[in-house]
Design a protein around this motif. Structure first.
Motif, PDB file in Angstrom:
ATOM      1  N   CYS A  76       0.854  -1.187   0.000  1.00 49.52           N
ATOM      2  CA  CYS A  76       0.000   0.000   0.000  1.00 49.52           C
ATOM      3  C   CYS A  76       0.884   1.227   0.000  1.00 49.52           C
ATOM      4  O   CYS A  76       1.892   1.277   0.710  1.00 49.52           O
ATOM      5  N   ASP A  77       0.518   2.215  -0.815  1.00 47.90           N
ATOM      6  CA  ASP A  77       1.277   3.462  -0.819  1.00 47.90           C
ATOM      7  C   ASP A  77       0.430   4.567  -1.431  1.00 47.90           C
ATOM      8  O   ASP A  77      -0.451   4.300  -2.251  1.00 47.90           O
ATOM      9  N   ALA A  78       0.725   5.791  -1.035  1.00 50.25           N
ATOM     10  CA  ALA A  78      -0.005   6.940  -1.579  1.00 50.25           C
ATOM     11  C   ALA A  78       0.605   7.400  -2.899  1.00 50.25           C
ATOM     12  O   ALA A  78       0.052   8.263  -3.559  1.00 50.25           O
ATOM     13  N   ASP A  79       1.745   6.830  -3.253  1.00 50.02           N
ATOM     14  CA  ASP A  79       2.379   7.189  -4.520  1.00 50.02           C
ATOM     15  C   ASP A  79       2.296   5.981  -5.445  1.00 50.02           C
ATOM     16  O   ASP A  79       2.899   4.931  -5.187  1.00 50.02           O
ATOM     17  N   ALA A  80       1.537   6.135  -6.527  1.00 48.68           N
ATOM     18  CA  ALA A  80       1.268   4.991  -7.408  1.00 48.68           C
ATOM     19  C   ALA A  80       2.555   4.402  -7.977  1.00 48.68           C
ATOM     20  O   ALA A  80       2.634   3.193  -8.230  1.00 48.68           O
ATOM     21  N   ALA A  81       3.559   5.255  -8.167  1.00 50.14           N
ATOM     22  CA  ALA A  81       4.819   4.738  -8.733  1.00 50.14           C
ATOM     23  C   ALA A  81       5.482   3.789  -7.743  1.00 50.14           C
ATOM     24  O   ALA A  81       5.922   2.690  -8.104  1.00 50.14           O
ATOM     25  N   HIS A  82       5.546   4.202  -6.500  1.00 49.85           N
ATOM     26  CA  HIS A  82       6.120   3.322  -5.479  1.00 49.85           C
ATOM     27  C   HIS A  82       5.302   2.050  -5.332  1.00 49.85           C
ATOM     28  O   HIS A  82       5.839   0.962  -5.145  1.00 49.85           O
ATOM     29  N   LEU A  83       4.019   2.229  -5.399  1.00 47.62           N
ATOM     30  CA  LEU A  83       3.130   1.089  -5.185  1.00 47.62           C
ATOM     31  C   LEU A  83       3.344   0.024  -6.254  1.00 47.62           C
ATOM     32  O   LEU A  83       3.506  -1.160  -5.951  1.00 47.62           O
ATOM     33  N   GLU A  84       3.381   0.475  -7.489  1.00 45.43           N
ATOM     34  CA  GLU A  84       3.513  -0.483  -8.590  1.00 45.43           C
ATOM     35  C   GLU A  84       4.899  -1.149  -8.560  1.00 45.43           C
ATOM     36  O   GLU A  84       5.023  -2.352  -8.777  1.00 45.43           O
ATOM     37  N   GLN A  85       5.891  -0.357  -8.242  1.00 46.24           N
ATOM     38  CA  GLN A  85       7.235  -0.923  -8.176  1.00 46.24           C
ATOM     39  C   GLN A  85       7.326  -1.979  -7.069  1.00 46.24           C
ATOM     40  O   GLN A  85       7.914  -3.043  -7.257  1.00 46.24           O
ATOM     41  N   ALA A  86       6.703  -1.689  -5.954  1.00 50.51           N
ATOM     42  CA  ALA A  86       6.737  -2.636  -4.843  1.00 50.51           C
ATOM     43  C   ALA A  86       5.971  -3.908  -5.205  1.00 50.51           C
ATOM     44  O   ALA A  86       6.413  -5.023  -4.907  1.00 50.51           O
ATOM     45  N   ARG A  87       4.840  -3.723  -5.850  1.00 51.36           N
ATOM     46  CA  ARG A  87       4.041  -4.895  -6.224  1.00 51.36           C
ATOM     47  C   ARG A  87       4.839  -5.797  -7.162  1.00 51.36           C
ATOM     48  O   ARG A  87       4.899  -7.013  -6.979  1.00 51.36           O
ATOM     49  N   ARG A  88       5.490  -5.186  -8.144  1.00 53.69           N
ATOM     50  CA  ARG A  88       6.296  -5.986  -9.089  1.00 53.69           C
ATOM     51  C   ARG A  88       7.436  -6.678  -8.358  1.00 53.69           C
ATOM     52  O   ARG A  88       7.720  -7.849  -8.573  1.00 53.69           O
ATOM     53  N   ASN A  89       8.069  -5.936  -7.486  1.00 55.67           N
ATOM     54  CA  ASN A  89       9.187  -6.484  -6.717  1.00 55.67           C
ATOM     55  C   ASN A  89       8.737  -7.731  -5.958  1.00 55.67           C
ATOM     56  O   ASN A  89       9.402  -8.777  -5.987  1.00 55.67           O
ATOM     57  N   VAL A  90       7.604  -7.642  -5.295  1.00 54.84           N
ATOM     58  CA  VAL A  90       7.111  -8.784  -4.516  1.00 54.84           C
ATOM     59  C   VAL A  90       6.786  -9.954  -5.444  1.00 54.84           C
ATOM     60  O   VAL A  90       7.153 -11.099  -5.169  1.00 54.84           O
ATOM     61  N   GLU A  91       6.131  -9.658  -6.530  1.00 56.00           N
ATOM     62  CA  GLU A  91       5.719 -10.754  -7.410  1.00 56.00           C
ATOM     63  C   GLU A  91       6.943 -11.446  -8.005  1.00 56.00           C
ATOM     64  O   GLU A  91       6.973 -12.665  -8.131  1.00 56.00           O
ATOM     65  N   GLU A  92       7.955 -10.655  -8.340  1.00 55.06           N
ATOM     66  CA  GLU A  92       9.144 -11.281  -8.915  1.00 55.06           C
ATOM     67  C   GLU A  92       9.897 -12.106  -7.878  1.00 55.06           C
ATOM     68  O   GLU A  92      10.336 -13.211  -8.137  1.00 55.06           O
ATOM     69  N   ARG A  93      10.008 -11.555  -6.702  1.00 58.04           N
ATOM     70  CA  ARG A  93      10.774 -12.272  -5.679  1.00 58.04           C
ATOM     71  C   ARG A  93       9.956 -13.366  -5.021  1.00 58.04           C
ATOM     72  O   ARG A  93      10.512 -14.270  -4.406  1.00 58.04           O
ATOM     73  N   GLY A  94       8.667 -13.276  -5.116  1.00 53.76           N
ATOM     74  CA  GLY A  94       7.828 -14.258  -4.449  1.00 53.76           C
ATOM     75  C   GLY A  94       7.549 -15.462  -5.323  1.00 53.76           C
ATOM     76  O   GLY A  94       6.681 -16.276  -4.987  1.00 53.76           O
ATOM     77  N   GLY A  95       8.228 -15.571  -6.446  1.00 50.74           N
ATOM     78  CA  GLY A  95       8.062 -16.741  -7.284  1.00 50.74           C
ATOM     79  C   GLY A  95       6.705 -16.790  -7.961  1.00 50.74           C
ATOM     80  O   GLY A  95       6.106 -17.856  -8.105  1.00 50.74           O
ATOM     81  N   GLY A  96       6.211 -15.645  -8.360  1.00 48.06           N
ATOM     82  CA  GLY A  96       5.005 -15.646  -9.178  1.00 48.06           C
ATOM     83  C   GLY A  96       3.702 -15.583  -8.407  1.00 48.06           C
ATOM     84  O   GLY A  96       2.637 -15.483  -9.009  1.00 48.06           O
ATOM     85  N   THR A  97       3.766 -15.631  -7.092  1.00 51.58           N
ATOM     86  CA  THR A  97       2.509 -15.503  -6.361  1.00 51.58           C
ATOM     87  C   THR A  97       2.049 -14.066  -6.421  1.00 51.58           C
ATOM     88  O   THR A  97       2.850 -13.144  -6.525  1.00 51.58           O
ATOM     89  N   GLY A  98       0.779 -13.871  -6.332  1.00 49.75           N
ATOM     90  CA  GLY A  98       0.227 -12.544  -6.528  1.00 49.75           C
ATOM     91  C   GLY A  98       0.476 -11.632  -5.356  1.00 49.75           C
ATOM     92  O   GLY A  98       0.719 -12.067  -4.237  1.00 49.75           O
ATOM     93  N   CYS A  99       0.450 -10.338  -5.650  1.00 47.84           N
ATOM     94  CA  CYS A  99       0.574  -9.350  -4.586  1.00 47.84           C
ATOM     95  C   CYS A  99      -0.435  -8.256  -4.889  1.00 47.84           C
ATOM     96  O   CYS A  99      -0.419  -7.674  -5.970  1.00 47.84           O
ATOM     97  N   ALA A 100      -1.310  -7.979  -3.930  1.00 51.94           N
ATOM     98  CA  ALA A 100      -2.335  -6.965  -4.151  1.00 51.94           C
ATOM     99  C   ALA A 100      -1.769  -5.597  -3.800  1.00 51.94           C
ATOM    100  O   ALA A 100      -0.944  -5.469  -2.894  1.00 51.94           O
ATOM    101  N   ALA A 101      -2.203  -4.594  -4.554  1.00 53.76           N
ATOM    102  CA  ALA A 101      -1.732  -3.230  -4.318  1.00 53.76           C
ATOM    103  C   ALA A 101      -2.915  -2.364  -3.903  1.00 53.76           C
ATOM    104  O   ALA A 101      -3.966  -2.403  -4.532  1.00 53.76           O
ATOM    105  N   TYR A 102      -2.738  -1.610  -2.828  1.00 56.82           N
ATOM    106  CA  TYR A 102      -3.816  -0.786  -2.295  1.00 56.82           C
ATOM    107  C   TYR A 102      -3.379   0.658  -2.175  1.00 56.82           C
ATOM    108  O   TYR A 102      -2.254   0.944  -1.770  1.00 56.82           O
TER     109      TYR A 102
END
Lengths: 439, 1088
Positions: A76-102
């Motif tokens: 979750c973040d108030a800055d969409a750029a940070h949010l999307e980057q974090a979501r991608r980071n989690v999905e890549e490092r988490g081996g493809g499991t989903g990560c929800a962004a709020y």
């Protein structure tokens, strides 16, 4: 805090592990729960969400992502750029499991499948999500300082204790062996009775005035401000508003409150004052005469505790050093991030503290600050920096701030947490929230 | 009072700084303007006039006529009256400049005169004579708009009008060029903002002729954002003085807007300038350009403004200077209660004035927060329905101690809706206003769910029996249930803290029921436990068995939180029957409390089928165990994985009487070698007295693992006194590993004394009669303590008949810190019987030869030539080559180059040559050094490496990006054009970059070198495309090098492409990467 120091240190630990150094990972995880890939089975992982995934939050999240027992499912973040980057980071490092962004932390907390959340937000945003998470029965890794005001700090403490949550503060110095050793030397009386402790913190900074600017795309400025007073957007420093908010008193108390959770915290640890506070505080500060940043540049204040102990806190230009230095009847002990020193060099050897001496918090060996949180999420033990400790550390910073702002000696009742006989100073113990935010 | 308060603020803010001005008689000034001028006027002259002075104030306009002329006249009249510095005589008649008229005056002041021609040569001469003869002239504002055709007068006055880019309607920033100059005393050393029309001055203006006192502060963006600026040096002087012949000149371009004549600073400056011109105020008037040290100017620090701080506050905008606020803060800190009341009143005026800006009202509220009394409440309450200001009003009301604030907010509440209502609800809740409870209860039952939620939470925070029963009686829809439960828990906790235990208990009982959500039940149980600590043990035991995991978790938390207040006995009794997770958590909680009664439970946990329980048991024993548990822990300490580690840690930390003795006993008794080894390691951490003899004995244990553990322990704690014992072990080591550990122990024991001085003779003496491996060991230990006394036995041993000690001695000497063993190494290189030995000796000899850098290149070359002769095998030759490659001298190139032809080691020689050449290239000067560089984009402000031409400054960077020699480009590419100044034959081009990925600095992904004769048409002569790195690499210098077939060029262009965003594998993925360049070299000279 100094970002690069921390990252370097972590970088080192990571590479040491990768190089096959003898860093085993003793954990509380039963071996039977391990999945076939060596990671704990999903049912035994700690499911986490991250609120605030920009500057400090990004580093924190990477730290957690290094832990195999953690499953990050939401950011979750108030800055969409940070949010999307974090979501991608989690999905890549988490081996493809989903990560929800709020965009809204309440949606993240309300998911219902989380065990814990980690918060890394500007200080005006510390209390509301922390209390919401505690109400929802989540464990919390929160950043120092605990909150922007003493009243909010206490509210967080109450909520965390009420719901029996595990709380870890990002005061990671406690998990460094040499800090603990310094505190143990003091606790065990190896420099005699301590009557004075000096705490040196970084000096503040100034910058020019900045005109209002259009809100950058993707940044929800109203949400970023949250409970803090409204102001038009402008770049606070190098990275939009995301780092240098900490020199603006609507959001932070500057270097003083940024670092109180480190060196004052360590001072308290050595003294065993983690559940109380000073009886008197007085001091003065030089504030920037102009410019966007308004937190103190040079500052110094003195706290007197019941029993006569004195704590002097000052910016390093006044103190002459950064770190914590206890003065006892028989010598002194000094510690900061780089080193530990003492009037008697023999004290520096770790074996000075034996098994039958007063021993401060020792979790399983080779477990870092984040591991300590994860261990405690499972065991329900107190972390190395529990919420009450964090509250008392930052209270010293906040009282110093009030004493310097008012220019008056503050008398403080650490039991009832009240300022005695000064309504004007008492008015600064809490902050009203900008609507629609309520505590 | 108001006047006093203004004095306080003005002292902080404005341009007057006398601490106690003498009283002024203001009674005779009746009109508003005169009174304001008189109030602002200096009370005394800047210097006592040495005679009665007459000042001709001349105001003739042959061009534009300024409105301010009468104001200046009035101000000068009042100035004369109050200070007694001069008597003004006002005129517009050119006849005044007839010689006999002029002689009547001490100075002439041109008050906004325009286009004066001075057609009469006699009058011209009279004026020049007047000044050169020792009198004064003063120019105010438009005085420089004259004398265009009369160079002498323009010279005298110091410059000519060249437009006014800073128009009269703007507010401009001024800096005090010389804060300490006596003419600037009235400005108190601070720059200021004033609204006036400011001139651009052209020739003959020059700092070489004038002493400039005041000028536009061009660091202020406001001053820069104007049109019509011609001066490129951005030197916009506002006032100055100069000597002229025996006379003096003062000019100040302030004075267009009449209002500036009300500024204390301006009036004080005028007065001092006039008195200087009159010859009464001595002042340094040497031209500014001749000063040895340029004075530090005082820049604008804030919007000091004649209208006073409250007016500044009223029109402040976000982004404006905040100086006025800082000054307010300071004055509030210093204010007496009376002054605070005054400040409050004035702030309320600002707050309520319709013209005040949003920022002004906001800042007024921030300041009010520090001084507010009940008097502020009505004005603040009136803002509660103003979306822009409601929060700021609450900011003040929030922390006040007076109840008027609550009443006002309660009164406002029914008239508010939406977010504004939420805000007031929150503030009332924070203040604990119990009188608001009834209305909040209405809102809590209302239609609007968001408001209802806030009201419910507020009721909980307000607390008290009334709020509690209102909450209990509330029927809430499902969506509000969570908030309602939380509010009731908060309320109950508050009741408990106030001693209303029965009321609290009722709520806890209801909320702990199994039908409630787990988090709520857990919190309610905490309340019940705290209410009845006597029953807490039993209740906790029950909670640990609850089917709901969150309650079991809560039980663990509360068990440790309650400490000694809760009796743990029931939990311990129930422990065997608990679910596995509860067993683990309970044990750790009991251990955290230090409940030694739980030790039996911890012990039985070690036999659990559940790993987590066993682990918890091992960890718990480390806290609450006793000596009797040592043996059990020792057995567990040999297990693999977490359990073994936990057991070992518990053994090492066990705080129990007799634990050390128990461990020593166990060590004697156990037959399991692994257990003995584990015990030894733990004992070493505990350091009980008398441990060393135990370790010495165990170093001869039958089990290798025990021996190793003992030797490692000895390295950790043996001292010099233990050396005989350690030496005794030399004959008994059974493996190389043990030998290594023993040597470590010996060295550590020696090191724990005074640097080994005491220990070395002991070791040397021990050499006698030992077998070869033991001698080798001792020699290796001696080698770790280089000193004169350890050198002797090593030199002797370098010729030992046995190969092993000989090799050990040679190895030690080869690493010697000084050149003392050089000859012995050379001898060993000659005499060596194996190629390894000779190579080691040769390498050591060559290393020592280069130490200190004292030998000349010729000597070094001779030494290497000799070594090359000596080297027989490829291994030996490679050592020579390697040493030459490291030797750092140009001679190494000529030494290595021919060796490239060697059949066996040619490749190594070539490699060493390249490496040496590249290292040397980093130190030599080159053809582009000092040449002008044009960068397409400037480097980051932080990494400029000294600016414009850093890439040709001959300074190579180190691997540290912050060494000040690297230019950094964030997210941008580098394109640099170097102008060599003339055509040259280009043969060799190099560009240096840094790769430090941990610091987000990436090497370029593409580097292109091009040459041009004319700077327009370029020819590419070298192109590298290394591309994006696929993984993190170690920090390194990355140089790109092109050899060019002699091509003529004057311009060299290097384009290096930044990777842009950090790649996906990097921890900063997506962020901007840095590109760091240190030097671009053209034709480096490799000269010896």
């Amino acid at each position: 805090m100094n970002r690069s120091t921390r990252l370097d240190r972590r970088g080192f630990m990571k590479s040491a592990a990768a190089a096959g150094a003898a860093i085993a990972l003793p954990t509380f995880i039963p071996a039977a729960a391990l999945g076939r890939d060596g990671r704990p089975a999903p049912s035994n992982r700690i499911v986490m969400g991250f609120i605030g995934v920009g500057s400090q939050g990004r580093g924190n999240m990477n730290w957690f992502l290094d832990k195999e027992e953690v499953q990050v499912v939401a950011v979750c973040d108030a800055d969409a750029a940070h949010l999307e980057q974090a979501r991608r980071n989690v999905e890549e490092r988490g081996g493809g499991t989903g990560c929800a962004a709020y965009a809204d932390f309440r949606d993240l907390i309300g998911r219902g499948d989380l065990d814990a959340v980690a918060l890394a937000l500007p200080d005006q945003w510390h209390a509301v999500p922390a209390i919401a998470a505690a109400r929802a029965g989540l464990d919390i890794y929160g950043e120092k300082p605990l909150a922007r005001s003493i009243r909010e700090s206490r509210a967080i403490c109450e909520a965390v204790l009420r719901y029996g949550r595990v709380w870890q503060t990002g005061s990671w110095q406690r998990s460094e062996r040499h800090f603990r050793h310094a505190c143990e030397l003091v606790r065990n009386g190896l420099i005699g009775q301590v009557n004075l402790v000096e705490v040196g913190l970084p000096m503040g900074k100034t910058c020019g005035q900045k005109p209002p600017q259009p809100v950058p795309e993707g940044l929800d400025w109203e949400r970023w401000l949250g409970p803090a007073p409204w102001r038009p957007y402008c770049e606070f420093g190098s990275d939009r508003c995301h780092w240098d908010w900490r020199w603006i008193m609507d959001f932070s108390g500057g270097q003083l409150t940024d670092w109180a959770g480190h060196h004052i915290d360590i001072a308290h640890w050595g003294l065993g004052k983690e559940h109380t506070g000073p009886a008197e505080v007085e001091g003065k500060a030089d504030y920037p005469a102009d410019g966007l940043w308004d937190a103190p540049v040079t500052y110094q204040f003195t706290c007197r505790y019941a029993g006569g102990l004195e704590m002097r806190v000052a910016s390093d230009d006044v103190m002459g050093f950064m770190g914590t230095k206890w003065h006892g009847e028989n010598g002194w002990v000094y510690v900061d991030r780089e080193r530990i020193d003492a009037s008697d060099q023999r004290l520096l050897s770790y074996d000075v503290i034996g098994p039958n001496d007063v021993r401060l918090y020792r979790g399983p060996r080779n477990r870092d600050h984040v591991d300590n949180f994860l261990d405690c999420v499972r065991s329900r033990q107190l972390t190395i920096t529990p919420v009450e400790t964090a509250c008392r550390s930052i209270s010293v910073g906040h009282l110093g701030e009030i004493a310097m702002l008012t220019g008056r000696k503050i008398r403080w009742d650490p039991e009832k947490e009240r300022i005695i006989g000064d309504p004007g100073a008492s008015a600064l113990l809490g902050r009203s929230y900008r609507e629609p935010w309520v505590l | 009072m108001i006047a006093d308060l203004r004095a306080v603020l003005f002292a902080a803010l404005l341009l007057a700084c006398q601490s106690a001005p003498p009283p002024k008689d203001l009674g005779r000034y009746t009109d508003e303007e005169s009174l304001a001028m008189a109030e602002a006027m200096p009370a005394a002259p800047a210097a006592a006039p040495r005679a009665p002075r007459r000042l001709l104030v001349f105001s003739l306009c042959e061009g534009y006529r300024h409105e301010s002329i009468p104001a200046v006249e009035k101000a000068l009249r009042i100035m004369g009256e109050i200070t007694g510095a001069f008597t003004p005589v006002f005129s517009t008649d050119m006849a005044c400049f007839e010689p006999e008229s002029l002689s009547f005056f001490d100075a002439v002041l041109f008050n906004n005169t325009t286009q004066l021609k001075f057609a009469s040569p006699a009058q011209r001469q009279a004026l020049l004579d007047f000044v050169q003869g020792g009198k004064g002239v003063i120019g105010i504002h438009a005085a420089t708009d004259c004398f265009y055709e009369w160079p002498e007068a323009a010279e005298m006055l110091g410059g000519l009008f060249d437009g006014h880019p800073w128009h009269a309607g703007g507010t401009w920033a001024f800096k005090i060029d010389e804060p300490d100059h006596p003419l600037n005393a009235a400005f108190c050393g601070r720059g200021f903002l004033i609204s006036d029309e400011i001139y651009q001055i052209k020739e003959p203006y020059s700092r070489a002729a004038l002493r400039v006192l005041l000028s536009l502060d061009m660091s202020n963006p406001r001053n820069r954002e104007v049109e019509g600026v011609h001066r490129e040096d951005r030197d916009f002087a506002v006032s100055w003085i100069r000597p002229f012949g025996a006379g003096r000149v003062f000019y100040c371009s302030l004075g267009h807007n009449p209002v500036v004549l009300r500024y204390p600073g301006v009036l004080g400056h005028y007065l001092a300038g006039i008195q200087y011109a009159l010859g009464d105020l001595p002042a340094d008037d040497a031209p500014s350009a001749t000063l040895e040290t340029t004075p530090a100017p005082a820049l604008t620090t804030g919007p000091e403004d004649v209208d006073g701080p409250y007016a500044v506050l009223a029109r402040i905008e976000f982004g404006d200077s905040r100086a006025v606020l800082s000054a307010f803060e300071e004055s509030i800190r210093a204010a007496t209660p009376d002054e605070r009341a005054e400040i409050e009143a004035r702030l309320l005026e600002v707050l309520t004035a319709p013209a005040t800006t949003r920022a002004g009202r906001q800042f007024a509220c921030r300041l009010l927060q520090r001084v507010a009394t009940p008097r502020s409440v009505p004005a603040l309450a009136a803002l509660l329905d103003d979306p822009e200001m409601a929060h700021m009003a609450r900011l003040v009301l929030h922390g006040t101690s007076f109840r008027h604030a609550d009443a006002a907010m309660r009164d406002a509440l029914p008239h508010l809706s939406g977010d504004l209502r939420l805000g007031v609800i929150d503030t009332l809740a924070a203040r604990g206003d119990r009188e608001a409870a009834h209305y909040l209860a209405e809102l809590a039952a209302g239609e609007d769910a968001i408001t209802a939620r806030a009201a419910i939470l507020a009721l909980g925070r307000i607390g008290g029996a009334d709020a509690a029963s209102m909450l209990s009686n509330l029927k809430v829809p499902e969506e509000l249930r969570a908030a309602w439960l939380d509010a009731r828990l908060v309320c109950a906790d508050r009741l408990r803290s106030e001693g209303l235990d029965p009321e609290a208990e009722t709520i806890y009982e209801e909320l702990s029921a199994a039908s409630q959500p787990p988090a709520c039940r857990a919190a309610a149980w905490r309340g019940l436990l705290q209410l009845h600590p006597d029953k807490a043990g039993t209740q906790l035991a029950a909670l640990f068995r609850d089917p709901e995991p969150r309650l079991r978790q809560a039980a663990a938390k509360y068990l440790s939180e309650m400490g000694a207040r809760a009796n743990a006995a029931p939990v311990i009794a129930a422990w065997p029957e608990l679910p596995a997770d509860a067993q683990g958590m309970a044990l750790l909680a009991l251990a955290e409390r230090g409940d030694r009664a739980a030790a039996p439970a911890a012990l039985s946990a070690l036999d659990s089928a559940h790993a987590e329980v066993r682990l918890a048991g091992l960890q718990a024993l480390g806290r609450i165990g006793a000596a009797e548990h040592v043996e059990r822990l020792a057995r567990a300490a040999v297990l693999e994985g977490d359990e073994g580690q936990a057991a070992a840690q518990s053994l090492a930390e066990l705080p129990a009487a007799g634990a050390d003795e128990a461990m020593l006993r166990c060590l004697e008794q156990t037959e399991d070698g692994a257990v003995r080894a584990a015990l030894l390691s733990c004992l070493v951490e505990r350091r009980p007295a008398g441990l060393v003899p135990v370790l010495l004995a165990r170093a001869a244990d039958e089990e290798a693992a025990v021996r190793l553990a003992a030797l490692r322990g000895l390295a950790a704690c043996a001292a010099a006194a233990d050396l005989p014992g350690l030496l005794g072990l030399l004959a008994r080591v059974a493996s190389d590993e043990e030998r290594g550990e023993l040597e470590g122990a010996l060295a550590a024991a020696c090191g724990r004394t005074d640097g080994g001085a005491e220990a070395v003779p002991l070791l040397a003496a021990a050499l006698a009669g030992k077998d070869a491996p033991a001698r080798a060991s001792l020699l290796r230990v001696l080698g770790r303590m280089p000193s004169a006394s350890s050198l002797e036995p090593l030199l002797t041993a370098a010729a030992d008949a046995d190969a092993e000690p000989r090799a050990a001695a040679i190895a030690a000497l080869a690493d010697w810190p000084d050149a003392a063993p050089a000859d012995a190494l050379l001898a060993a290189a000659r005499a060596g019987t194996s190629t390894e030995e000779r190579a080691r000796a040769l390498g050591g000899y060559l290393r020592l030869a280069g130490l200190g850098g004292e030998r000349s290149p010729q000597e070094m070359r001779a030494i290497f030539d000799q070594a090359w002769e000596l080297a027989r095998t490829p291994e030996e030759k490679e050592v020579v080559i390697a040493r030459a490659g490291e030797a750092q001298g140009f001679w190494t190139l000529s030494f290595l180059e021919p060796l490239g032809a060697d059949a066996a080691v040619g490749a190594a020689a070539q490699q060493a040559y390249e490496k040496a050449a590249s290292a040397l290239a980093r130190r030599v000067d080159h053809g582009a050094e000092g040449c002008a560089v044009t960068l397409a984009l400037p480097p980051s402000e932080k990494y400029q490496a000294g600016g414009q031409n850093a890439l040709t400054d001959g300074e190579w960077g180190s691997e540290s990006f912050s060494d000040g020699r690297w230019q950094g480009f964030k997210g941008e590419s580098l394109e640099a054009v170097i102008d060599l100044g003339r055509e040259v034959e280009v043969e060799d081009l190099r560009a240096g970059f840094l790769s430090d990925m941990n610091s987000w600095i990436f090497p370029p992904v593409r580097v292109e070198f091009s040459l041009s004769l004319d700077g327009a048409v370029y020819e590419t002569v070298g192109l590298f495309e290394p591309g994006a790195p696929a993984a993190e690499e170690d920090r390194q210098l990355r140089d790109f090098h092109v050899r060019v077939e002699r091509k003529r060029a004057r311009f060299v262009r290097v384009a290096a492409r930044n990777i842009g965003a950090l790649p996906d594998w990097h921890r900063g993925a997506g962020e901007a990467a840095w590109l760091f360049a240190d030097e671009i070299q053209v034709n480096p000279r490799f000269e010896q």
